[in-house]
Design an enzyme around this catalytic site. Structure first.
Site, mmCIF file in Angstrom:
data_model
loop_
_atom_site.group_PDB
_atom_site.id
_atom_site.type_symbol
_atom_site.label_atom_id
_atom_site.label_comp_id
_atom_site.label_asym_id
_atom_site.label_seq_id
_atom_site.Cartn_x
_atom_site.Cartn_y
_atom_site.Cartn_z
ATOM 1 N N ASP A 196 0.865 -1.194 0.000
ATOM 2 C CA ASP A 196 0.000 0.000 0.000
ATOM 3 C C ASP A 196 0.895 1.236 0.000
ATOM 4 O O ASP A 196 2.032 1.209 -0.489
ATOM 5 C CB ASP A 196 -0.957 -0.048 1.202
ATOM 6 C CG ASP A 196 -2.249 0.731 0.976
ATOM 7 O OD1 ASP A 196 -2.224 1.966 1.177
ATOM 8 O OD2 ASP A 196 -3.279 0.133 0.602
ATOM 9 N N ASP A 197 0.427 2.315 0.544
ATOM 10 C CA ASP A 197 1.132 3.603 0.558
ATOM 11 C C ASP A 197 2.495 3.485 1.263
ATOM 12 O O ASP A 197 2.723 2.543 2.013
ATOM 13 C CB ASP A 197 0.242 4.605 1.312
ATOM 14 C CG ASP A 197 0.565 6.046 0.955
ATOM 15 O OD1 ASP A 197 1.571 6.285 0.274
ATOM 16 O OD2 ASP A 197 -0.209 6.939 1.372
ATOM 17 N N ASP A 217 -12.471 4.273 5.178
ATOM 18 C CA ASP A 217 -11.577 3.219 5.676
ATOM 19 C C ASP A 217 -12.220 2.393 6.788
ATOM 20 O O ASP A 217 -12.829 2.936 7.716
ATOM 21 C CB ASP A 217 -10.290 3.843 6.228
ATOM 22 C CG ASP A 217 -9.424 4.412 5.121
ATOM 23 O OD1 ASP A 217 -9.920 4.547 3.982
ATOM 24 O OD2 ASP A 217 -8.261 4.733 5.395
ATOM 25 N N ASP A 258 -5.541 5.809 -5.326
ATOM 26 C CA ASP A 258 -6.255 6.402 -4.198
ATOM 27 C C ASP A 258 -6.386 7.926 -4.362
ATOM 28 O O ASP A 258 -5.387 8.646 -4.339
ATOM 29 C CB ASP A 258 -5.450 6.044 -2.927
ATOM 30 C CG ASP A 258 -6.204 6.346 -1.656
ATOM 31 O OD1 ASP A 258 -7.271 6.957 -1.722
ATOM 32 O OD2 ASP A 258 -5.696 5.952 -0.588
ATOM 33 N N GLY A 309 -16.143 5.813 -2.459
ATOM 34 C CA GLY A 309 -17.557 5.768 -2.851
ATOM 35 C C GLY A 309 -18.101 7.064 -3.419
ATOM 36 O O GLY A 309 -19.291 7.160 -3.721
ATOM 37 N N ARG A 335 -13.492 0.997 -4.240
ATOM 38 C CA ARG A 335 -13.896 1.114 -2.843
ATOM 39 C C ARG A 335 -15.250 1.804 -2.775
ATOM 40 O O ARG A 335 -15.460 2.832 -3.429
ATOM 41 C CB ARG A 335 -12.846 1.915 -2.091
ATOM 42 C CG ARG A 335 -11.654 1.088 -1.629
ATOM 43 C CD ARG A 335 -11.896 0.507 -0.248
ATOM 44 N NE ARG A 335 -12.020 1.592 0.688
ATOM 45 C CZ ARG A 335 -10.976 2.205 1.254
ATOM 46 N NH1 ARG A 335 -9.748 1.788 1.021
ATOM 47 N NH2 ARG A 335 -11.159 3.204 2.077
ATOM 48 N N LYS A 394 -3.532 -0.061 -6.688
ATOM 49 C CA LYS A 394 -4.631 0.630 -5.989
ATOM 50 C C LYS A 394 -4.391 2.116 -6.205
ATOM 51 O O LYS A 394 -3.284 2.615 -5.946
ATOM 52 C CB LYS A 394 -4.575 0.261 -4.510
ATOM 53 C CG LYS A 394 -5.477 1.080 -3.597
ATOM 54 C CD LYS A 394 -5.413 0.476 -2.192
ATOM 55 C CE LYS A 394 -6.040 1.349 -1.135
ATOM 56 N NZ LYS A 394 -5.876 0.773 0.209
#
Ligand code: GLA
Length: 646
Positions: free
Chosen positions: A311-312, A461, A398, A440, A457, A396
């Site tokens: 991830d990040d 979170d 974001d 969303g 997503r 992913k």
């Protein structure tokens, strides 16, 4: 008024009536959906006020709120005034207050909204051992549900009430251990684009060594019999129905497998691990390698788990004090660099691939990621090229700092950065699963597939609490019409096992039954299943949740039909989805605080005639029944059954 003063006179007469204000209890034991409980104040710290009426004492909380109180049969009664606090202004909070005594509803307020007058509660508690004070969030989610238990007190005959932790049941391992004979696991279908490298491994449980054969593979696809690794490239589009066979010293097993060479990938929801929910900014090369190693050594890989996603926090962090994160964000030619915690991404990807797994990465369409690291804005093509050169199979993407770039919140602006990255990914010669992350916004489920997302997503979170997990999971109803092979709703990653967003980790705060609910629901929802825990600390119960092949088969069913809610009454819900073989997977859920019978009505499920009911967690046939199936479900628990026509 008369009743209550008469009661207190009587109590005084018989020498009882110790009053304990609710605010005098240990409110650290109170669970709530947002903020923390406040004594004699609203959840945001204002004087308690309901529909213009101020109260000097009480507790301000926020739905969904729960407090367990031990009374030890020494209480006389509970009293309060309840309602939505005026601090929400014109916004509509919708709540229901409940008082439960030893598993029975003693009082319910009915639905109360912003502006409704405070409602009086007076509940007799004689003989009650445990009381639960609940505020549920109504049916419109928990926004603005600022809930006041005003002038709340417990009148005791003797002793003191005590706030207690909600019960945490023993972990009950239901998944049977795999037998010695081969049993083929994992997805039954895999999609790859024409001419792109095939990266798929056939998996099976059973004694090793295991040998794999596959008949019906097209020329160009190659199978390593010893590992089950499928590789090669096929340039002509087409669907190949194959038969895969796994053989070991104990026997053999076969099943159908489809290799689809075409425009779609991620034909079943991704199964894997992501670094965020355990390590967050503390992630590094060694931790990712350890996770990959554990994926194999724990046996999870043999059940079809295949992604290892960073991830990040792998990039350079402009302005950071940490020497490990400093450096040139990009080469002079614009190619992105890693920070010192990831010395060689190409070698890391090669290592992950050598274990038969796939590798994933993270970025943002803005200039910086959510954690403030270098991201892809205006370097989208370069980044896609770089990820492909390194060998990544999943990204992913974001939103985060793209919020500063977007002109407004129109659909066009929300979609734009995802279209740009889609186009960049289409130019590289590798299949990269494209995971949209923007929480969303703009009802992404309605257009995530149109902008080329393989998953998106649907929420903010997740954290490892019942409110967070259940709040997200049970709010997914209606999204099912937008999911299907190649494009999935993503209600966020799993919070089972040892989690913590690094560096300090802790065992998930979900109870065992809540974890069963989590995996049951996410499997029904065809969500990507990304384990969020420290893979080197998997205990037997967590493994049992993640290695149940009959449960995973629901998640990975090739039909790809996400479950919908078919029944909801109070705390009880039934969700169901059609499976490729004509059977139906049915989840029975109890969101309440007490054990309850939950019934799946076959007519509501569109099933006529006798149905064989199989319990998927225990992998046992239960019965052949007609009309309905009822089972007891514990507090916050779930059952997952499969109905097959007889
Ligand atoms: C956002 C996402 C998380 C995680 C972090 C990383 O909060 O929703 O899943 O990727 O960013 O910074």
């Amino acid at each position: 008024m008369f009743g209550s003063s008469l009661l207190s006179m009587l109590c005084t007469f018989v020498g009882v009536s110790e009053e304990s204000p609710l605010g005098s209890l240990d409110l650290s034991k109170m669970r709530q959906g947002w903020g923390t409980p406040h004594v004699d104040q609203s959840v945001e710290g204002h004087p308690l006020t309901i529909a213009g009426r101020a109260f000097a004492t009480g507790v301000g909380t926020h739905a969904a709120s729960m407090l367990w109180v031990s009374l030890d049969e020494k209480a006389e009664r509970f009293e309060a005034w309840v309602g939505v606090d005026d601090e929400v202004g014109k916004s509509t909070g919708t709540v229901e207050f409940r008082v439960i005594g030893d598993g029975k509803d003693l009082w319910r307020s009915g639905v109360l909204k912003t502006g409704d007058a405070a409602k009086r509660v007076e509940v007799a508690l004689r003989g009650v051992k445990t009381m639960i004070l609940l505020v549920s969030a109504g049916t419109d989610g928990q926004d603005y549900d600022h809930a006041d238990w005003a002038e709340a007190k417990i009148v005791m005959q003797s002793g003191k009430p005590e706030a207690i932790e909600p019960p945490r049941e023993e972990a009950d391992v239901r998944t049977p251990k795999p037998g010695p004979k081969p049993r083929i696991t994992g997805p039954k279908v895999f999609g790859v684009r024409p001419g792109h490298p095939i990266l798929f491994r056939f998996t099976a449980t059973g004694t090793k060594p295991m040998r794999f054969e596959c008949t019906g593979l097209p020329p160009g696809a190659a199978l390593d019999a010893a590992t089950g690794q499928l590789s090669g490239k096929v340039s002509a589009p087409g669907e190949h129905r194959c038969t895969v066979t796994a053989t070991n010293a104990e026997g053999k097993a076969s099943r159908e497998f489809r290799l689809v060479i075409g425009s779609k990938i991620a034909l079943t929801p991704p199964l894997g691990w992501n670094s965020w929910n355990c390590f967050a900014a503390d992630v590094d090369d060694a931790k990712v390698r350890a996770a990959a190693q554990a994926m194999v050594s724990s046996g999870l890989a043999d059940h079809g788990w295949s992604n290892i996603n960073i991830d990040d926090c792998w990039e350079i962090k402009p302005g950071s004090d940490d020497a490990m994160l400093q450096g040139e964000p990009r080469d002079p030619d614009g190619m992105i660099n890693t920070n010192k915690k990831f010395p060689d991404m190409k070698a890391l990807c090669a290592h992950i691939h050598s274990l038969g797994l796939r590798a994933g990465l993270y970025s943002s369409p803005g200039p910086l990621t959510c954690a403030g690291f270098t991201a892809s804005y205006q370097f989208e093509e370069k980044d896609a090229q770089r990820w492909a050169q390194w060998g990544f199979d999943y990204v992913k993407y974001d939103w985060c700092s793209y919020g500063d770039i977007a002109k407004d919140d129109s659909l066009e602006e929300l979609q734009k950065p995802y279209r740009v990255m889609r186009a960049a990914l289409d130019k590289v010669d590798r299949d990269i699963v494209f995971s949209l992350c923007q929480y969303g916004m703009g009802k992404v489920w309605e257009w995530g597939a149109d902008v080329g997302g393989n998953c998106w997503r649907t929420t903010g979170d997740i954290v490892d609490t019942w409110d967070s997990m259940a709040g997200i999971g049970f709010a997914q109803n209606g999204h099912e019409v937008h999911a299907g092979p190649g494009h999935w709703n993503d209600p966020d990653m799993l919070v089972v096992g040892v989690v913590g967003w690094g560096p300090a980790l802790h065992p998930t705060r979900l109870t065992p039954n809540e974890q069963v609910t989590h995996i049951t629901l996410w499997s029904l929802l065809s969500s990507p299943l990304l384990i969020g825990c420290d893979m080197t600390k998997l205990d037997e119960f967590t493994l049992s949740l993640l290695t149940n092949d009959e449960v995973l088969d629901v998640s990975q069913d090739p039909l790809g039909k996400q479950a919908a809610r078919v029944f909801a009454e109070g705390d009880l819900e039934v969700w169901a989805r059609d499976l490729e073989d004509g059977s139906k997977a049915v989840g029975l859920f109890n969101r309440g605080e007490m054990e309850a019978d939950v019934t799946a009505d076959f007519a509501a499920l569109g099933r006529r005639g006798p149905q064989a009911v199989r319990d998927l967690w225990s992998q046992k046939d239960l019965a052949v029944v007609e009309g309905k199936f009822t089972t007891k479900i514990p507090r916050h628990g779930a059952a997952l059954v499969r109905l097959t026509r007889r």
